[in-house]
Design a protein around this motif. Structure first.
Motif, PDB file in Angstrom:
ATOM      1  N   ALA A 217      19.874  50.907  17.029  1.00  0.00           N
ATOM      2  CA  ALA A 217      19.823  49.637  16.300  1.00  0.00           C
ATOM      3  C   ALA A 217      18.514  49.509  15.513  1.00  0.00           C
ATOM      4  CB  ALA A 217      19.968  48.464  17.275  1.00  0.00           C
ATOM      5  N   VAL A 218      17.396  49.897  16.149  1.00  0.00           N
ATOM      6  CA  VAL A 218      16.089  49.820  15.481  1.00  0.00           C
ATOM      7  C   VAL A 218      16.048  50.768  14.283  1.00  0.00           C
ATOM      8  CG1 VAL A 218      13.636  50.374  15.739  1.00  0.00           C
ATOM      9  CG2 VAL A 218      14.799  49.033  17.491  1.00  0.00           C
ATOM     10  N   LYS A 219      16.609  51.960  14.458  1.00  0.00           N
ATOM     11  CA  LYS A 219      16.635  52.923  13.356  1.00  0.00           C
ATOM     12  C   LYS A 219      17.406  52.370  12.172  1.00  0.00           C
ATOM     13  CE  LYS A 219      17.875  57.729  12.333  1.00  0.00           C
ATOM     14  NZ  LYS A 219      18.460  58.986  12.887  1.00  0.00           N
ATOM     15  N   SER A 220      18.530  51.731  12.452  1.00  0.00           N
ATOM     16  CA  SER A 220      19.341  51.140  11.386  1.00  0.00           C
ATOM     17  C   SER A 220      18.604  49.990  10.700  1.00  0.00           C
ATOM     18  CB  SER A 220      20.670  50.652  11.966  1.00  0.00           C
ATOM     19  OG  SER A 220      21.437  50.000  10.982  1.00  0.00           O
ATOM     20  N   ILE A 221      17.957  49.154  11.503  1.00  0.00           N
ATOM     21  CA  ILE A 221      17.208  48.021  10.949  1.00  0.00           C
ATOM     22  C   ILE A 221      16.054  48.512  10.087  1.00  0.00           C
ATOM     23  CG2 ILE A 221      15.709  46.075  11.542  1.00  0.00           C
ATOM     24  CD1 ILE A 221      17.476  45.698  14.046  1.00  0.00           C
ATOM     25  N   ASP A 222      15.314  49.510  10.597  1.00  0.00           N
ATOM     26  CA  ASP A 222      14.171  50.050   9.844  1.00  0.00           C
ATOM     27  C   ASP A 222      14.620  50.665   8.520  1.00  0.00           C
ATOM     28  OD1 ASP A 222      12.475  49.239  11.801  1.00  0.00           O
ATOM     29  OD2 ASP A 222      12.181  51.218  12.707  1.00  0.00           O
ATOM     30  N   GLN A 223      15.768  51.348   8.547  1.00  0.00           N
ATOM     31  CA  GLN A 223      16.270  51.927   7.311  1.00  0.00           C
ATOM     32  C   GLN A 223      16.619  50.837   6.315  1.00  0.00           C
ATOM     33  OE1 GLN A 223      16.252  55.216   6.490  1.00  0.00           O
ATOM     34  NE2 GLN A 223      16.697  54.333   4.476  1.00  0.00           N
ATOM     35  N   GLY A 224      17.156  49.731   6.833  1.00  0.00           N
ATOM     36  CA  GLY A 224      17.443  48.594   5.952  1.00  0.00           C
ATOM     37  C   GLY A 224      16.184  48.026   5.331  1.00  0.00           C
ATOM     38  N   TYR A 225      15.112  47.924   6.128  1.00  0.00           N
ATOM     39  CA  TYR A 225      13.837  47.445   5.601  1.00  0.00           C
ATOM     40  C   TYR A 225      13.346  48.352   4.477  1.00  0.00           C
ATOM     41  CZ  TYR A 225      13.051  44.069   9.387  1.00  0.00           C
ATOM     42  OH  TYR A 225      13.137  43.008  10.235  1.00  0.00           O
ATOM     43  N   LEU A 226      13.358  49.672   4.724  1.00  0.00           N
ATOM     44  CA  LEU A 226      12.838  50.610   3.727  1.00  0.00           C
ATOM     45  C   LEU A 226      13.669  50.587   2.450  1.00  0.00           C
ATOM     46  CD1 LEU A 226      11.925  53.621   6.036  1.00  0.00           C
ATOM     47  CD2 LEU A 226      10.358  52.024   4.931  1.00  0.00           C
ATOM     48  N   THR A 227      14.973  50.401   2.600  1.00  0.00           N
ATOM     49  CA  THR A 227      15.832  50.288   1.415  1.00  0.00           C
ATOM     50  C   THR A 227      15.457  49.055   0.605  1.00  0.00           C
ATOM     51  OG1 THR A 227      17.664  51.415   2.530  1.00  0.00           O
ATOM     52  CG2 THR A 227      18.214  50.056   0.618  1.00  0.00           C
ATOM     53  N   SER A 228      15.228  47.944   1.300  1.00  0.00           N
ATOM     54  CA  SER A 228      14.841  46.704   0.609  1.00  0.00           C
ATOM     55  C   SER A 228      13.486  46.867  -0.078  1.00  0.00           C
ATOM     56  CB  SER A 228      14.791  45.543   1.605  1.00  0.00           C
ATOM     57  OG  SER A 228      16.055  45.297   2.157  1.00  0.00           O
ATOM     58  N   VAL A 229      12.544  47.555   0.606  1.00  0.00           N
ATOM     59  CA  VAL A 229      11.222  47.763   0.018  1.00  0.00           C
ATOM     60  C   VAL A 229      11.335  48.628  -1.236  1.00  0.00           C
ATOM     61  CG1 VAL A 229       8.976  48.860   0.375  1.00  0.00           C
ATOM     62  CG2 VAL A 229       9.958  47.442   2.167  1.00  0.00           C
ATOM     63  N   TYR A 230      12.169  49.669  -1.177  1.00  0.00           N
ATOM     64  CA  TYR A 230      12.334  50.529  -2.353  1.00  0.00           C
ATOM     65  C   TYR A 230      12.970  49.755  -3.505  1.00  0.00           C
ATOM     66  CZ  TYR A 230      13.617  54.425  -5.341  1.00  0.00           C
ATOM     67  OH  TYR A 230      13.730  55.264  -6.405  1.00  0.00           O
ATOM     68  N   ASP A 231      13.982  48.942  -3.198  1.00  0.00           N
ATOM     69  CA  ASP A 231      14.605  48.110  -4.243  1.00  0.00           C
ATOM     70  C   ASP A 231      13.566  47.200  -4.882  1.00  0.00           C
ATOM     71  OD1 ASP A 231      17.014  49.292  -3.699  1.00  0.00           O
ATOM     72  OD2 ASP A 231      17.769  47.644  -2.442  1.00  0.00           O
ATOM     73  N   MET A 232      12.667  46.638  -4.055  1.00  0.00           N
ATOM     74  CA  MET A 232      11.631  45.764  -4.596  1.00  0.00           C
ATOM     75  C   MET A 232      10.645  46.563  -5.445  1.00  0.00           C
ATOM     76  SD  MET A 232      10.304  42.905  -5.145  1.00  0.00           S
ATOM     77  CE  MET A 232      11.560  42.025  -4.205  1.00  0.00           C
ATOM     78  N   ALA A 233      10.325  47.787  -5.024  1.00  0.00           N
ATOM     79  CA  ALA A 233       9.411  48.627  -5.793  1.00  0.00           C
ATOM     80  C   ALA A 233       9.977  48.906  -7.185  1.00  0.00           C
ATOM     81  CB  ALA A 233       9.150  49.936  -5.048  1.00  0.00           C
ATOM     82  N   LYS A 234      11.255  49.264  -7.246  1.00  0.00           N
ATOM     83  CA  LYS A 234      11.878  49.536  -8.547  1.00  0.00           C
ATOM     84  C   LYS A 234      11.969  48.276  -9.396  1.00  0.00           C
ATOM     85  CE  LYS A 234      12.868  52.986  -9.548  1.00  0.00           C
ATOM     86  NZ  LYS A 234      11.957  54.028 -10.108  1.00  0.00           N
ATOM     87  N   TYR A 235      12.155  47.146  -8.728  1.00  0.00           N
ATOM     88  CA  TYR A 235      12.194  45.877  -9.454  1.00  0.00           C
ATOM     89  C   TYR A 235      10.837  45.571 -10.086  1.00  0.00           C
ATOM     90  CZ  TYR A 235      12.633  40.853 -10.272  1.00  0.00           C
ATOM     91  OH  TYR A 235      12.641  39.608 -10.846  1.00  0.00           O
ATOM     92  N   LEU A 236       9.760  45.837  -9.339  1.00  0.00           N
ATOM     93  CA  LEU A 236       8.421  45.615  -9.881  1.00  0.00           C
ATOM     94  C   LEU A 236       8.173  46.524 -11.085  1.00  0.00           C
ATOM     95  CD1 LEU A 236       6.269  45.313  -6.626  1.00  0.00           C
ATOM     96  CD2 LEU A 236       7.021  43.474  -8.123  1.00  0.00           C
ATOM     97  N   SER A 237       8.702  47.734 -11.031  1.00  0.00           N
ATOM     98  CA  SER A 237       8.478  48.673 -12.123  1.00  0.00           C
ATOM     99  C   SER A 237       9.154  48.235 -13.420  1.00  0.00           C
ATOM    100  CB  SER A 237       8.993  50.064 -11.733  1.00  0.00           C
ATOM    101  OG  SER A 237       8.212  50.596 -10.687  1.00  0.00           O
ATOM    102  N   ASN A 238      10.119  47.329 -13.323  1.00  0.00           N
ATOM    103  CA  ASN A 238      10.719  46.795 -14.558  1.00  0.00           C
ATOM    104  C   ASN A 238       9.740  45.917 -15.319  1.00  0.00           C
ATOM    105  OD1 ASN A 238      13.205  48.037 -14.089  1.00  0.00           O
ATOM    106  ND2 ASN A 238      13.947  46.323 -12.840  1.00  0.00           N
ATOM    107  N   ASN A 239       8.741  45.365 -14.567  1.00  0.00           N
ATOM    108  CA  ASN A 239       7.688  44.548 -15.181  1.00  0.00           C
ATOM    109  C   ASN A 239       8.236  43.337 -15.930  1.00  0.00           C
ATOM    110  OD1 ASN A 239       5.178  46.134 -14.561  1.00  0.00           O
ATOM    111  ND2 ASN A 239       6.395  47.727 -15.590  1.00  0.00           N
ATOM    112  N   HIS A 240       9.360  42.820 -15.460  1.00  0.00           N
ATOM    113  CA  HIS A 240       9.947  41.607 -16.024  1.00  0.00           C
ATOM    114  C   HIS A 240      10.245  40.643 -14.881  1.00  0.00           C
ATOM    115  CE1 HIS A 240      10.324  43.475 -19.943  1.00  0.00           C
ATOM    116  NE2 HIS A 240      11.026  44.481 -19.420  1.00  0.00           N
TER     117      HIS A 240
END
Length: 499
Positions: A217-240
């Motif tokens: 369960a923790v592994k699944s949750i952590d993977q979800g966190y990292l996916t969300s962080v990566y999505d946010m990183a790509k969103y920041l790179s749009n600079n809009h």
């Protein structure tokens, strides 16, 4: 004869007999079950007192082993009819924190039973361990049973069973009555009495099962966190449409020689995020540009992992990301690292500003001092010219009477009080006492500070403030205190007589 009363005796055939199961007197055919005694017993079965065994001779025996031995025999007898032995509950628990610090936990309780098909007393399990009874179940499981009447097993006893990996329980009979019946004793041993695990292999198995579930369960949750962080990183790179970051500010505080303080602020912000982001254990690393000039490292990571992050010596923006938060304000927490050069630059800016403010303060003091000197030396007519020019009002048509306690004319002292204590000071609290001995007014007018002059000034100011209150310029907040409510009346002449 021993005075100890016991309800169980050992028959000559080796079977424990309850007092209710034997004949009266010496005909009972029982001996004391204590290993160190074995003296003949007498069955006392009168009509008034409770029935009990007593020793024929005064042996000093305490009879402690009777209930203990009877309980062991009941377990042996229970194997003949394959009775069920109720075992203590097995509690399994495991917890682990996910990447954000949230505790994920699982617990499970099992209530096992043990069907006895074989039981044997006093079984040696190791050089230093002899079990009261060892039982075998219909599933070929083995279980050691310890009977607690007077002495419970301590940690040492538990460790002996753990060292050989033998499942074992302890049945607590310490609260049973000395003359408990056979049926009551059997129910207590098999079902009712408190019991606890001394060693339980199933508990470890259960905890291993729970560990696998929680870790998955923790592994699944952590993977979800990292996916969300990566999505946010790509969103920041749009600079809009940048999130509503609360950018951390740098500040440097300085204190002037007159004890006034000021603070210089700078709030560096990233105006552009680069496209490339590189993963690490708790998030992603990238680059950005501050205000179009300075390249910095950016670390976007799952909340609560600040202390686990390795970073370079470059200026670095740490962005803690918590996707569970409701708003951007609480979802992101920003902090700068390795910005000592920026701080030193800000300190220099603050030092330069301090020098400039010191010069300005000195010039202001000199200017005020010059004005005070000029105003104080001027006659009443010149004082009124200065005040009226400051207020944008016409001069009085004629001079007013000179007031000794003010060292100024009636027009002058009222206009001075109006100019420096009332005009433009909405919300400011004044009273006649503070005005009558105000240091600034004294420096301008040079009036006497003796008690008699002060009292005259206080009464004159009190009367005048009351008139201004009646006009709606002041609002009364105490017996002699007023709050300035409306001080910028057009064409109001403060020296004018108020009816």
């Amino acid at each position: 004869m021993s005075g100890v009363k016991i309800a169980w005796g050992l028959g000559y055939d080796g079977v424990m007999r309850h007092i209710s199961e034997v004949e009266k007197g010496k005909a009972c055919g029982c001996i004391c079950p204590s290993i160190n005694c074995s003296s003949p017993l007498i069955a006392n079965k009168g009509d008034i007192k409770a029935h009990y065994f007593s020793h024929q001779a005064n042996t000093g025996c305490g009879g402690e082993s009777a209930l203990h031995l009877a309980a062991k025999q009941i377990l042996e007898e229970s194997a003949l009819d394959q009775s069920t032995l109720v075992l203590p509950e097995i509690h399994g628990y495991y917890s682990c924190a996910d990447m954000s610090g949230e505790i994920i936990e699982q617990c499970r309780t099992e209530t096992p039973c043990f069907q006895i098909v074989e039981a044997k007393q006093e079984v040696r399990l190791s050089i230093e361990l002899i079990a009261d009874v060892v039982c075998q179940s219909d599933k070929n499981e083995k279980l050691a049973v310890e009977i607690f009447v007077t002495n419970a097993k301590g940690e040492l006893g538990e460790n002996k069973y753990k060292s050989i990996g033998m499942d074992a329980i302890e049945i607590d009979l310490s609260m049973l009555s000395w003359n408990v019946s056979r049926d009551e004793l059997k129910r207590s041993v098999l079902q009712n009495s408190n019991r606890r695990w001394l060693q339980c292999s199933r508990r470890y198995e259960l905890e291993r099962e729970l560990k696998i579930q929680v870790d998955d369960a923790v592994k699944s949750i952590d993977q979800g966190y990292l996916t969300s962080v990566y999505d946010m990183a790509k969103y920041l790179s749009n600079n809009h449409d940048m999130p509503s970051f609360t950018w951390p500010s740098l500040k440097a505080t300085r204190t002037l020689s007159n004890s006034n303080s000021f603070t210089v602020f700078r709030t560096p912000k990233i105006t552009h995020f680069h496209d490339e982001w590189f993963p690490f254990a708790y998030g992603y690393k990238g680059r950005g540009i501050v205000e179009g000039k300075v390249n910095v490292d950016v670390i976007l990571f799952v909340v609560s992992n600040h202390d686990r992050i390795a970073y370079s010596e470059n200026p670095t923006l740490l962005i803690s990301f918590d996707e569970r938060a409701d708003t951007d304000f609480s979802r992101f927490h920003l902090g700068w690292l390795n910005i000592e050069s920026w701080k030193r630059k800000l300190e220099l800016i603050a030092d330069n500003e301090l020098m400039q403010k010191e010069v300005e303060a000195k010039q202001k003091v000199q200017k005020v001092s010059s004005f005070v000197c000029h105003f104080k030396e001027a006659d009443d007519k010149k004082k009124m010219e200065i005040l009226c020019q400051k207020l944008g009002l016409p001069l009085p048509k004629q001079a007013s009477k000179h007031i000794f306690c003010w060292n100024a004319s009636q027009d002058v002292w009222r206009t001075v009080v109006w100019t420096y204590k009332i005009h433009g000071n909405e919300g400011y609290t004044i009273d006649s006492r503070s005005i009558a001995d105000d240091p600034w007014l004294e420096s301008l007018l040079g009036f006497s500070v003796d008690d008699r002059a002060y009292e005259h000034r206080r009464k004159m100011v009190g009367f005048w403030l009351k008139k201004l209150f009646e006009l709606g310029i002041l609002r009364r907040v105490g017996w002699s205190k007023y709050e300035v409510e409306n001080s910028q009346l057009k064409n109001f002449l403060p020296w004018q007589f108020i009816k």
